[in-house]
Design a protein around this motif. Sequence first.
Motif, mmCIF file in Angstrom:
data_model
loop_
_atom_site.group_PDB
_atom_site.id
_atom_site.type_symbol
_atom_site.label_atom_id
_atom_site.label_comp_id
_atom_site.label_asym_id
_atom_site.label_seq_id
_atom_site.Cartn_x
_atom_site.Cartn_y
_atom_site.Cartn_z
ATOM 1 N N TYR A 179 0.837 -1.196 0.000
ATOM 2 C CA TYR A 179 0.000 0.000 0.000
ATOM 3 C C TYR A 179 0.880 1.258 0.000
ATOM 4 C CZ TYR A 179 -3.636 3.289 1.389
ATOM 5 O OH TYR A 179 -4.507 4.338 1.424
ATOM 6 N N THR A 180 1.882 1.257 0.882
ATOM 7 C CA THR A 180 2.794 2.403 0.948
ATOM 8 C C THR A 180 3.509 2.572 -0.382
ATOM 9 O OG1 THR A 180 3.196 1.659 3.189
ATOM 10 C CG2 THR A 180 4.543 3.467 2.406
ATOM 11 N N SER A 190 1.148 4.034 -2.864
ATOM 12 C CA SER A 190 0.881 5.439 -2.533
ATOM 13 C C SER A 190 2.052 6.332 -2.934
ATOM 14 C CB SER A 190 0.632 5.589 -1.031
ATOM 15 O OG SER A 190 -0.485 4.839 -0.656
ATOM 16 N N LEU A 193 2.046 6.990 -6.642
ATOM 17 C CA LEU A 193 0.755 7.340 -7.227
ATOM 18 C C LEU A 193 0.883 8.303 -8.412
ATOM 19 C CD1 LEU A 193 -1.749 6.049 -6.327
ATOM 20 C CD2 LEU A 193 -2.314 8.033 -4.947
ATOM 21 N N ALA A 247 -4.194 -4.242 -1.978
ATOM 22 C CA ALA A 247 -3.424 -3.014 -2.217
ATOM 23 C C ALA A 247 -3.691 -2.456 -3.613
ATOM 24 C CB ALA A 247 -1.936 -3.280 -2.023
ATOM 25 N N ARG A 260 -6.387 -1.918 -5.006
ATOM 26 C CA ARG A 260 -7.474 -0.935 -5.043
ATOM 27 C C ARG A 260 -6.922 0.484 -4.978
ATOM 28 N NH1 ARG A 260 -11.613 -2.194 -0.553
ATOM 29 N NH2 ARG A 260 -9.724 -1.781 0.621
ATOM 30 N N ARG A 261 -5.738 0.600 -4.360
ATOM 31 C CA ARG A 261 -5.113 1.909 -4.242
ATOM 32 C C ARG A 261 -4.735 2.461 -5.623
ATOM 33 N NH1 ARG A 261 -5.092 6.410 -1.671
ATOM 34 N NH2 ARG A 261 -3.092 7.439 -1.489
ATOM 35 N N ALA A 300 -6.826 5.000 -7.339
ATOM 36 C CA ALA A 300 -6.694 6.416 -6.968
ATOM 37 C C ALA A 300 -5.759 7.145 -7.929
ATOM 38 C CB ALA A 300 -6.188 6.533 -5.536
#
Lengths: 242, 384
Positions: B285-286, B289, B292, B371, B373-374, B377
């Motif tokens: 996830y990190t 992010s 991104l 993860a 799903r991130r 974004a």
Amino acid sequence: MSAPVIAIDRVSHWFGRGRLRKQVLFEISVDIYPGEVVILSGPSGSGKTTLLTLIGALRSTQSGRLCVFDRPLKEASTHQLEQVRRYIGYIFQAHNLLHALTARQNVQMALDLHADIDPNVAYQRSVDMLAEVGLADWADYYPQELSGGQKQRVAIARALVSHPKIVLADEPTASLDKQSGRDVVELMQRLAKQQGCTILMVTHDNRVLDVADRLIHMEDGRLSTQAQGGGNARPMLSEKPY
Amino acid sequence: MLLAIPLAWLQLARERVRLFVALAGIGFAVILMMMQLGFQEALFTAAVNFHVNLKTDIVLISPQTTTLFAIKNFSRRRLYQAAGVDGVESVSPLYLDFGLWRNPQTRKTRQLMIIGFDPSQAVFSLPGVADYLDRIKMPDVVLFDENSRPEYGAIAEQFKAGKTVSTEVSGRKITVGGLFQLGASFSADGNLITSDLNLLRLFPERNLGLIDIGLINVIPGKDISAVIAELKTLLPDDVLVLSKQGFVRFERNYWETSTTIGFIFTLGTLMGFIVGMVIVYQILYTDVSDHLAEYATLKAMGYKSRFLYTVVLQEAFILAVLGFIPGFALCLGLYKLVREGTSLPMLMTADRVITVFLLTLIMCIVSGVIAMRRVQAADPADIF
């Protein structure tokens, strides 16, 4: 006269839903022709970036008619939007390079999209493109080892390496000093002319306005036009009165 | 696509510290799962080590017996009845009891299991038993399980040094006449083997007519299941007829289903799985992010969301493989430590390696899918 590569006809756009719904673009109409360098200027919040993202097939058109390469983008599927994006080069305000990749690998990412390009060819073309933007010796450096101007030049190389028909640039000089900003814009203009591609650049950097063939000014979601003084301005505007 | 850019690997490798933390986390989860499954299997294996090493084809036990630890005796006559069945080669009774062993060094007592049988018949294939079988024909001579827990004293060391080892079992003086290897289990921390008569000397209230386990050997070449079927019709309900495998399953089944052991270790394994999943999810996830803006750029260039999903999944896969290797290597050392420290048969099996690797893979892929799903974004229209 050839057909426009970008044809915008009464495009409006809204953000938000329900009571918060707010119109940000009002019946924009403009045609942009092959090989033109067009600068789109205007104050913050005037809708410049929104218009750019619509042309770049990053959003779907809500109302009006927007054609890029004669393809209507209104009601286009995600797949069609992705296809259009592959023929557009982007240069962002922040360079947005991939930190884990070297300059050469960053440029090559744009070519890896095209399955028909052999990886060996892609490698060579990326190296050549970096040489064109004056970074031949920096191909194997990572973005954090490059200066701001160098990073933006890598971004230009990435945008142009696949010979796109259109380059969209969103404030490419915003984070650069005067000289680097000037160099970057001139580099973009020179390479685009070589490749015969159209440039649409959003900027409110007055120092670079003279590279444009045409200036479009935007305010509060509406267009107001001025012919550019320095260049061979062609007043081929087709805005409707609003 | 050999020369294409391996984005997933490059992104992981670029963040050395994060990669190291991720691998440590996954390695920890691997160790946790491997140890829990290893302990469970070791305990079950230890519980049936006695059964597996019996030289027999068919076993008779009392229907009231639930496990070796809670064995009920039954009449020897049933075994002699069985001897008359066609196809039976020989029968031998086995006596089991629990006595208090006095540690000759510290004088402290501790319970152990005593196995008694007729020394003219070798009923065990355990290492050592055959060598010393003659010795237990002498009164009050026993064989000591050298894999017993150390609390019983340094019996094996002294015996191997040529000393005479004598101590008390349940108040009676005995002499160690030899060593064998069985190992501690749930039922007993230590074991002794002696003759049926010596066992009776230790437990004078018992009599030879009541046995704990009846062993039946079938003539080689005869169909064992046919003999079992005949025994079941012949013998009344006061004995249970089991094949040797059935006897092993019977014991194992008791520990798996009637105790909390299976549940505890399955839960432990699950904890490892979840801990690993949370760690991998956090890392991925990190990672997503942090990238991104870069991912949004790739989308703006025309890369499909699927490409980015694949990158995340590839990262998950790389983490699974790279995290498993050090975890597995450490486990080999830990297994050895447990084997030496507890006398438990803690062995690494190919089955377990595959099971834990698959669990690790599932753990990482599931985290990767969450993860992913991130990535949604990373909308280029919102970012610029």
